[in-house]
Design an enzyme around this catalytic site. Structure first.
Site, PDB file in Angstrom:
ATOM      1  CE  LYS A 147       0.074  -2.122   9.715  1.00 26.87           C
ATOM      2  NZ  LYS A 147      -0.929  -1.480   8.934  1.00 26.87           N
ATOM      3  CG  HIS A 177       4.059  -7.682   8.387  1.00 23.17           C
ATOM      4  ND1 HIS A 177       3.370  -6.498   8.326  1.00 23.17           N
ATOM      5  CD2 HIS A 177       4.663  -7.815   7.185  1.00 23.17           C
ATOM      6  CE1 HIS A 177       3.554  -5.956   7.133  1.00 23.17           C
ATOM      7  NE2 HIS A 177       4.329  -6.733   6.412  1.00 23.17           N
ATOM      8  CE  LYS A 181       8.470  -6.985   5.572  1.00 22.20           C
ATOM      9  NZ  LYS A 181       7.845  -7.734   4.492  1.00 22.20           N
ATOM     10  CD  GLU A 215       3.229  -0.977   0.159  1.00 24.14           C
ATOM     11  OE1 GLU A 215       2.798  -2.133   0.154  1.00 24.14           O
ATOM     12  OE2 GLU A 215       2.716  -0.061   0.823  1.00 24.14           O
ATOM     13  CG  ASP A 234      -1.042   1.237   5.781  1.00 22.48           C
ATOM     14  OD1 ASP A 234      -1.620   0.369   6.457  1.00 22.48           O
ATOM     15  OD2 ASP A 234      -0.604   1.022   4.633  1.00 22.48           O
ATOM     16  CG  HIS A 239       5.300  -1.668   8.817  1.00 23.59           C
ATOM     17  ND1 HIS A 239       4.937  -2.551   9.793  1.00 23.59           N
ATOM     18  CD2 HIS A 239       4.286  -1.700   7.912  1.00 23.59           C
ATOM     19  CE1 HIS A 239       3.773  -3.110   9.487  1.00 23.59           C
ATOM     20  NE2 HIS A 239       3.353  -2.600   8.347  1.00 23.59           N
ATOM     21  CE  LYS A 329      -0.998   1.016   0.581  1.00 23.14           C
ATOM     22  NZ  LYS A 329      -0.178  -0.199   0.721  1.00 23.14           N
TER      23      LYS A 329
END
Ligand code: BG6
Length: 432
Positions: A147, A177, A181, A215, A234, A239, A329
Site C-alpha cells: 500500500k 499486513h 495477523k 497507536e 493510512d 486495515h 496516533k
C-alpha cells in the site's frame, strides 16, 4: 501448502526500511523454523552500491536482537541472498536485472517481483519489467504491491490498469499486513468454525460494532510521507476496512481466495457512501498536539492523525447496525480491538436490582494481549440479586507456547505458494 521447486524473490527497495525491518526478518524466521521451502533465492535491487556480502551484513545488523543468534543459521540463510545495484530510472539496469535473473533463475523458476519502494516508483518498476518482458514466462511471474494502492479512486484505478497491462489479476498480490495477523485470521475461524455465534451475528442481536486501532506512537520520522497521507488513507481504507469485511461478510462457500474475496467485495459494495452533507454527522477528525512540530510535517498541516467514522452496511444482515471505525496516533494506549455490543435482553427482569446492567459484549483483541473475551452478566455472590459484568476469556499466550509470528511470515509463505486468499483483489481496492 505446495511450493514451486525453485523461486526467486526480487525485492525492489532492497536497502529500504520494509526490507530490513519486515521482509528479510520474516524470511529468516521461516528459515529457522524450517518452513521456508528449499530452493528460494532472494535478489535485492536498489540504488545503494552494495556487494552481495555488504547487503547481507547490512541486513544482519538490522535483525531484531533475538534473531541474531545463532550466527551459523544466518550464514546458511544468507547464502541465498544476492544483490544487484540498480537505478529504476536507467533502462540498462533492467537489462542487467534480466540477465542476472536468467543466470540465477533458470527456466521453470517461479519469479516474484516485490515492490517494496515508495508508491511513486511503482509505474517505473512495472514499465521496466514489461520492457524486458519480465512479466511473461512459465510459470507466470507474480508481482507484489504494498500500500498505498493509489490515494483516491482514480489513482487506484490507474494503478490497477497499469498492473493489468502486463499482469493478469491472478499474478498480482496486494499486501495488507493486517490480513497476515493471526488474530485477524482467527476472526474467520471464530465465526465460521463455531456454529454457536452465527445465529446471533446480525441486526436482531447486535446493537453496534466498534473497530479501533489506537497507536501510542506519533508519526516519528515518517512525518513527510504521513503528512500527505493522513489517518484515513493510512489506516482506514486498508486495515480497518479489512477488519470490517471479516466481521460483516457472509460465510464463503469454500476456503479459497476467490470465494473469500467475493464475499468481502459484497460487504464493501453494501457500505453506504457518505455524501458531503453526511460527513460532519458521521465522522470526526483530529490532530494530536505536537504533530505539526514533527520533522517533515507542514507547520500549518491540516492532516488528520485521528478519525472516527460511523459506517452503515445496507444489506439484510446489518441494516440499522452502525459500525464505528476509529484510529489515531499518539493516543494514550496502544490497542487494536473489535467490540461487538449485543442488545439488552427483551425483558429486563432484574432492572430493580443493583449493580451493572449492560448488554453482552464480545471483545476481539487483535493486539496486544491477543485473545477474545465474552462479557456476560453474573450475579454478585452474597449480595441479593445484584448484577455485575464478568468475562469468559481466551488468551492466545495462555493456550499456545512460542511467540506470535509476524504477519509477514504468513503472507510471504502464501505468496510463495501462490495462495491469494489474504491479499486484496483489484475490485476490492477500488470499492474500498
Ligand atoms: C501501517 C501504517 O500500515 O500500519 C502505520 O502505515 C501503522 O502508520 C501500522 O503504524 C500499524 O501496524 P501494526 O501492525 O503495528 O498495527
Amino acid at each position: 501448502m505446495s511450493f514451486p521447486e525453485r523461486s526467486v524473490l526480487v525485492i525492489f527497495g532492497a536497502s529500504g526500511d520494509l526490507t530490513r525491518r519486515k521482509l528479510v526478518p520474516a524470511l529468516f524466521r521461516l528459515f529457522q523454523k524450517g518452513r521456508l521451502p528449499s530452493g528460494v533465492q532472494v535478489l535485492g535491487f536498489s540504488r545503494t552500491s552494495y556487494s552481495d556480502e555488504q547487503w547481507r551484513d547490512y541486513l544482519q545488523q538490522h535483525l531484531p536482537p533475538e534473531d541474531r543468534e545463532p550466527k551459523e543459521a544466518w550464514d546458511r540463510f544468507a547464502e541465498d541472498l544476492f544483490y544487484l545495484p540498480g537505478d529504476l530510472t536507467v533502462p540498462e539496469d533492467f537489462t542487467r536485472l534480466r540477465k542476472q535473473l536468467d543466470a540465477l533463475a533458470p527456466e521453470g523458476t517461479q519469479r516474484i517481483f516485490y515492490l517494496a519502494t515508495a508508491a511513486r516508483f511503482f509505474p517505473r518498476i512495472l514499465s521496466g519489467l514489461m520492457d524486458q518482458q519480465l512479466h511473461r514466462g512459465s510459470p507466470p511471474p507474480r508481482v507484489v504491491v504494498e500500500k498505498p494502492f493509489g490515494h483516491d479512486l482514480a489513482s487506484a484505478q490507474s494503478l490497477n490498469l497499469l498492473l493489468h497491462r502486463g499482469f493478469d489479476e491472478s499474478q498480482v498480490f496486494r499486501i495488507d499486513h493486517y490480513l497476515g495477523k493471526e488474530t485477524v485470521q482467527n476472526i474467520l475461524v471464530f465465526r465460521f468454525a463455531n456454529a454457536i455465534f452465527e445465529p446471533i451475528w446480525n441486526r436482531s442481536y447486535i446493537d453496534h460494532v466498534e473497530i479501533t486501532a489506537a497507536e501510542s506512537e506519533g508519526v516519528g520520522t515518517r512525518g513527510a510521507t504521513y503528512d500527505t497521507t493522513g489517518v484515513l488513507r493510512d489506516m482506514f481504507q486498508n486495515h480497518l476496512l479489512q477488519l470490517l469485511c471479516f466481521m460483516a461478510m457472509e460465510a464463503p462457500n469454500r476456503f479459497e481466495a476467490e470465494a473469500i474475496r467475493n464475499e468481502k467485495v459484497k460487504v464493501l459494495d453494501a457500505v453506504r457512501v457518505l455524501s458531503p452533507e453526511d460527513v460532519p454527522r458521521e465522522s470526526v477528525r483530529g490532530q494530536y498536539h505536537g504533530y505539526r512540530q514533527s520533522p517533515g510535517v507542514d507547520p500549518q498541516s491540516q492532516t488528520a492523525t485521528f478519525a472516527a467514522v460511523r459506517l452503515w452496511i445496507d444489506n439484510w444482515r446489518w441494516q440499522g447496525v452502525p459500525f464505528f471505525l476509529r484510529s489515531g496516533k499518539a493516543m494514550d494506549c496502544r490497542t487494536t480491538q473489535i467490540v461487538v455490543q449485543f442488545r439488552q435482553p427483551p425483558l429486563r427482569l432484574f432492572r430493580q436490582c443493583g449493580g451493572v446492567h449492560e448488554g453482552n459484549r464480545l471483545v476481539i483483541q487483535i493486539q496486544p494481549a491477543e485473545g477474545i473475551q465474552l462479557h456476560i452478566q453474573s450475579k454478585v455472590p452474597d449480595a441479593g440479586m445484584e448484577l455485575t459484568l464478568t468475562d469468559l476469556s481466551f488468551r492466545f499466550d495462555r493456550h499456545f507456547r512460542g511467540r506470535m509470528p509476524d504477519a509477514y511470515e504468513r503472507l510471504l509463505l502464501d505468496l510463495l505458494a501462490g495462495d491469494a486468499s489474504l491479499f486484496a483483489r483489484s475490485d476490492e481496492v477500488e470499492l474500498a
